[in-house]
Design a protein around this motif. Structure first.
Motif, PDB file in Angstrom:
ATOM      1  N   LEU A 147     -11.564  23.678 -34.489  1.00  0.00           N
ATOM      2  CA  LEU A 147     -10.374  22.878 -34.783  1.00  0.00           C
ATOM      3  C   LEU A 147      -9.509  23.533 -35.857  1.00  0.00           C
ATOM      4  CD1 LEU A 147      -9.254  20.120 -33.798  1.00  0.00           C
ATOM      5  CD2 LEU A 147     -10.345  19.093 -35.789  1.00  0.00           C
ATOM      6  N   GLN A 148     -10.141  24.289 -36.741  1.00  0.00           N
ATOM      7  CA  GLN A 148      -9.409  24.884 -37.864  1.00  0.00           C
ATOM      8  C   GLN A 148      -8.442  25.986 -37.427  1.00  0.00           C
ATOM      9  OE1 GLN A 148      -9.451  23.478 -40.869  1.00  0.00           O
ATOM     10  NE2 GLN A 148     -10.787  21.979 -39.854  1.00  0.00           N
ATOM     11  N   ASP A 149      -8.556  26.464 -36.187  1.00  0.00           N
ATOM     12  CA  ASP A 149      -7.591  27.441 -35.669  1.00  0.00           C
ATOM     13  C   ASP A 149      -6.169  26.900 -35.739  1.00  0.00           C
ATOM     14  OD1 ASP A 149      -9.635  29.166 -35.103  1.00  0.00           O
ATOM     15  OD2 ASP A 149      -9.643  28.804 -32.944  1.00  0.00           O
ATOM     16  N   PHE A 150      -6.033  25.575 -35.709  1.00  0.00           N
ATOM     17  CA  PHE A 150      -4.722  24.955 -35.603  1.00  0.00           C
ATOM     18  C   PHE A 150      -4.176  24.460 -36.946  1.00  0.00           C
ATOM     19  CE2 PHE A 150      -7.135  24.066 -31.656  1.00  0.00           C
ATOM     20  CZ  PHE A 150      -6.423  24.911 -30.816  1.00  0.00           C
ATOM     21  N   ARG A 151      -4.924  24.693 -38.006  1.00  0.00           N
ATOM     22  CA  ARG A 151      -4.483  24.203 -39.321  1.00  0.00           C
ATOM     23  C   ARG A 151      -3.186  24.899 -39.744  1.00  0.00           C
ATOM     24  NH1 ARG A 151      -6.330  21.263 -43.364  1.00  0.00           N
ATOM     25  NH2 ARG A 151      -8.374  20.984 -42.335  1.00  0.00           N
ATOM     26  N   GLY A 152      -2.171  24.087 -40.078  1.00  0.00           N
ATOM     27  CA  GLY A 152      -0.894  24.606 -40.535  1.00  0.00           C
ATOM     28  C   GLY A 152      -0.058  25.273 -39.456  1.00  0.00           C
ATOM     29  N   LYS A 153      -0.415  25.078 -38.183  1.00  0.00           N
ATOM     30  CA  LYS A 153       0.278  25.732 -37.075  1.00  0.00           C
ATOM     31  C   LYS A 153       1.130  24.736 -36.285  1.00  0.00           C
ATOM     32  CE  LYS A 153      -1.892  29.648 -37.877  1.00  0.00           C
ATOM     33  NZ  LYS A 153      -1.178  30.834 -38.396  1.00  0.00           N
ATOM     34  N   ASP A 154       2.082  25.295 -35.515  1.00  0.00           N
ATOM     35  CA  ASP A 154       2.848  24.502 -34.549  1.00  0.00           C
ATOM     36  C   ASP A 154       2.091  24.543 -33.227  1.00  0.00           C
ATOM     37  OD1 ASP A 154       5.214  23.847 -36.167  1.00  0.00           O
ATOM     38  OD2 ASP A 154       5.585  26.016 -36.110  1.00  0.00           O
ATOM     39  N   VAL A 155       1.713  23.371 -32.744  1.00  0.00           N
ATOM     40  CA  VAL A 155       0.841  23.283 -31.574  1.00  0.00           C
ATOM     41  C   VAL A 155       1.488  22.419 -30.499  1.00  0.00           C
ATOM     42  CG1 VAL A 155      -1.451  22.641 -30.731  1.00  0.00           C
ATOM     43  CG2 VAL A 155      -1.181  23.477 -33.084  1.00  0.00           C
ATOM     44  N   ALA A 156       1.460  22.913 -29.252  1.00  0.00           N
ATOM     45  CA  ALA A 156       1.880  22.115 -28.097  1.00  0.00           C
ATOM     46  C   ALA A 156       0.645  21.804 -27.273  1.00  0.00           C
ATOM     47  CB  ALA A 156       2.904  22.870 -27.259  1.00  0.00           C
ATOM     48  N   GLU A 170      -6.439  14.363 -32.981  1.00  0.00           N
ATOM     49  CA  GLU A 170      -7.256  15.177 -33.883  1.00  0.00           C
ATOM     50  C   GLU A 170      -6.418  16.235 -34.590  1.00  0.00           C
ATOM     51  OE1 GLU A 170     -10.560  15.137 -34.656  1.00  0.00           O
ATOM     52  OE2 GLU A 170     -10.929  13.336 -33.464  1.00  0.00           O
ATOM     53  N   ILE A 171      -5.623  16.963 -33.806  1.00  0.00           N
ATOM     54  CA  ILE A 171      -4.937  18.140 -34.333  1.00  0.00           C
ATOM     55  C   ILE A 171      -3.774  17.770 -35.245  1.00  0.00           C
ATOM     56  CG2 ILE A 171      -3.566  20.159 -33.634  1.00  0.00           C
ATOM     57  CD1 ILE A 171      -5.410  20.345 -31.163  1.00  0.00           C
ATOM     58  N   GLN A 172      -3.120  16.616 -34.981  1.00  0.00           N
ATOM     59  CA  GLN A 172      -1.956  16.266 -35.799  1.00  0.00           C
ATOM     60  C   GLN A 172      -2.327  16.041 -37.260  1.00  0.00           C
ATOM     61  OE1 GLN A 172      -1.027  13.037 -37.157  1.00  0.00           O
ATOM     62  NE2 GLN A 172      -3.056  12.198 -36.666  1.00  0.00           N
ATOM     63  N   ASN A 173      -3.599  15.835 -37.526  1.00  0.00           N
ATOM     64  CA  ASN A 173      -4.040  15.650 -38.909  1.00  0.00           C
ATOM     65  C   ASN A 173      -3.991  16.938 -39.728  1.00  0.00           C
ATOM     66  OD1 ASN A 173      -4.741  12.842 -38.851  1.00  0.00           O
ATOM     67  ND2 ASN A 173      -6.537  13.367 -37.644  1.00  0.00           N
ATOM     68  N   ILE A 174      -4.062  18.086 -39.048  1.00  0.00           N
ATOM     69  CA  ILE A 174      -4.145  19.353 -39.784  1.00  0.00           C
ATOM     70  C   ILE A 174      -3.027  20.324 -39.418  1.00  0.00           C
ATOM     71  CG2 ILE A 174      -6.653  19.187 -40.061  1.00  0.00           C
ATOM     72  CD1 ILE A 174      -6.931  21.219 -37.778  1.00  0.00           C
ATOM     73  N   ALA A 175      -2.319  20.090 -38.303  1.00  0.00           N
ATOM     74  CA  ALA A 175      -1.287  21.025 -37.842  1.00  0.00           C
ATOM     75  C   ALA A 175       0.028  20.796 -38.578  1.00  0.00           C
ATOM     76  CB  ALA A 175      -1.071  20.866 -36.336  1.00  0.00           C
ATOM     77  N   LYS A 176       0.876  21.812 -38.536  1.00  0.00           N
ATOM     78  CA  LYS A 176       2.228  21.676 -39.068  1.00  0.00           C
ATOM     79  C   LYS A 176       3.034  20.739 -38.188  1.00  0.00           C
ATOM     80  CE  LYS A 176       6.319  24.430 -40.264  1.00  0.00           C
ATOM     81  NZ  LYS A 176       6.905  25.811 -40.256  1.00  0.00           N
ATOM     82  N   SER A 177       2.908  20.905 -36.850  1.00  0.00           N
ATOM     83  CA  SER A 177       3.570  19.998 -35.901  1.00  0.00           C
ATOM     84  C   SER A 177       2.772  19.972 -34.607  1.00  0.00           C
ATOM     85  CB  SER A 177       4.999  20.466 -35.601  1.00  0.00           C
ATOM     86  OG  SER A 177       4.989  21.669 -34.838  1.00  0.00           O
TER      87      SER A 177
END
Length: 333
Positions: A147-156, A170-177
Motif C-alpha cells: 500500500l505504501q507504493d501510493f503514499r503521496g502519489k496521484d492515483v487513478a 484505503e488509498i485516499q488516506n495516504i495518496a496525494k489524490s
C-alpha cells in the motif's frame, strides 16, 4: 496401508479456507496433507490483496489480508500438517481403499479428499487499451502488494465494484489524490462504501472509459472518453490501478467427473460431492443460499472434516467442541 504416502484426508488448495481445514483436521488427529499449486499459502488473499482491510472476518473489527493469513498459519503451525507447495493435482482415481492422487511431483493415497481451490487459477481482466502491456508492473497495476507504493502519489483507480471502491477508501488516506474512473454514474459496490467515499476528496470520473495511455516524464497520462459521446479529457497520475475483476479457470474439475453447475461443484449438506469420499468447501462450491465470504468457508471446513472422519472412523463419536479436541491432542498437552 500405513506409510508416508498414505493420508486420511487430502486437502487441495491452500487459501484461508484450506489452511483452516488443515488445522481442524489435525485437531481431529487425522493424518493429512495440504497440496497448493502456488509457492505460498494464502490463495487470493495473499496474491491479490494482502494489504487490503477485510471487514467480514468474525472477531476482528477489520484485519489486513496478510495479517489474516499470518494468524491462520500461526494457528496451523501448532498442528504440523504435511504441506506441499508448487505442486498441482493432475488426476484423482478411485481405489478400494480411497483414492490415488497424482500430482506434478508424486503419487499419494488418501481415504478422503477435500477440495478447497476457490475460484481456481485466476488472472485479472486486463485493460483493453493499446500499449497497456508496456506500463504493467510499473505505473499500471492490477494487484496491490504494498500500500505504501501510493503514499503521496496521484492515483487513478478504474472499476465500479467493491474492490475498486475498497481500494479507493484505503488509498485516499495516504495518496496525494485519488480519481475513481467508472463507465457508469452508479456503482456496483456496497452503498455504505460509496457513501463513505463521497465524504472524502476522491475525484469521481464518471461516466468515462479509458481510451488511451501515454507516458509523461515519470508519470502516466490517461485519456478518458465520455460514454456515448465524443468528449474526451486527460488526467495525469503516478499510478493506475485497474479493478475489472478476474477470469478464473477450473477446467481440471471436469476431468475429475464431479457434478458441477456454472463451473462450481455441487455439494450436499455435509459438503460431499457427487463422488462419495470427495468433499468440497469454499468459493468453489454451489448450494442454494450460499454467500461467497471467507467466513462461510470457515464454517464449511469443520462440516467437511467431520463428514470425512465419519468415513475414516465410523465407530468414533465426533467431538463437539474445540476444548475436547485440544484436550485429546497429544502434542499440545
Amino acid at each position: 496401508m500405513e506409510n508416508e504416502n498414505y493420508y486420511d484426508i487430502t486437502i487441495i488448495g491452500g487459501g484461508p479456507v484450506g489452511i483452516f481445514a488443515a488445522t481442524y483436521a489435525r485437531m481431529r488427529q487425522a493424518k493429512i496433507q495440504l497440496i497448493e499449486s502456488l509457492d505460498q499459502l494464502g490463495g487470493q488473499v495473499s496474491t491479490l490483496f494482502p494489504a487490503k482491510n477485510l471487514y467480514d472476518i468474525p472477531g476482528f473489527d477489520s484485519i489486513k489480508g496478510d495479517h489474516l493469513i499470518s494468524n491462520l498459519l500461526s494457528q496451523n503451525d501448532q498442528f504440523k500438517p504435511d504441506i506441499f507447495l508448487n505442486e498441482t493435482v493432475q488426476d484423482i482415481a478411485k481405489t478400494d481403499l480411497g483414492f490415488v492422487i497424482t500430482t506434478t511431483k508424486k503419487k499419494t493415497y488418501s481415504r478422503t479428499i477435500i477440495i478447497a481451490t476457490g475460484v481456481g487459477a485466476f488472472q485479472p481482466r486486463k485493460l483493453a487499451v493499446e500499449n497497456a502491456d508496456k506500463f504493467e508492473n510499473k505505473q499500471l497495476r492490477y494487484f496491490v502488494k504494498n500500500l505504501q507504493d501510493f503514499r503521496g502519489k496521484d492515483v487513478a483507480i478504474a472499476g465500479g465494484g467493491d474492490s475498486a471502491v475498497d481500494w479507493a477508501l484505503e488509498i485516499q488516506n495516504i495518496a496525494k489524490s485519488v480519481s475513481l474512473i467508472h463507465r457508469r454514474d452508479r456503482f456496483r459496490a456496497l452503498e455504505n462504501s460509496i457513501e463513505q467515499l463521497k465524504k472524502t476528496n476522491t475525484i469521481f470520473e464518471t461516466p468515462y472509459l479509458i481510451s488511451g495511455l501515454n507516458s509523461e516524464s515519470e508519470k502516466m497520462k490517461i485519456t478518458l472518453k465520455k460514454v456515448k459521446t465524443d468528449e474526451t479529457k486527460e488526467i495525469t497520475v503516478d499510478f493506475l490501478l485497474v479493478n475489472y475483476g478476474f477470469v478464473s479457470d477450473n477446467k481440471i474439475l471436469k476431468s475429475w467427473n464431479l457434478e458441477t453447475a456454472h463451473n462450481l461443484i455441487k455439494v450436499k449438506t455435509d459438503m460431499e460431492t457427487s463422488i462419495p469420499g470427495i468433499f468440497a468447501i469454499g468459493d468453489i462450491i454451489d448450494y442454494p443460499g450460499r454467500v461467497n465470504l471467507i467466513a462461510t468457508g470457515f464454517g464449511e471446513a469443520p462440516i467437511a472434516i467431520n463428514s470425512a472422519m465419519n468415513i475414516i472412523h465410523p465407530d468414533i463419536r465426533q467431538a463437539a467442541h474445540s476444548t475436547q479436541l485440544i484436550k485429546n491432542f497429544p502434542e499440545l498437552n
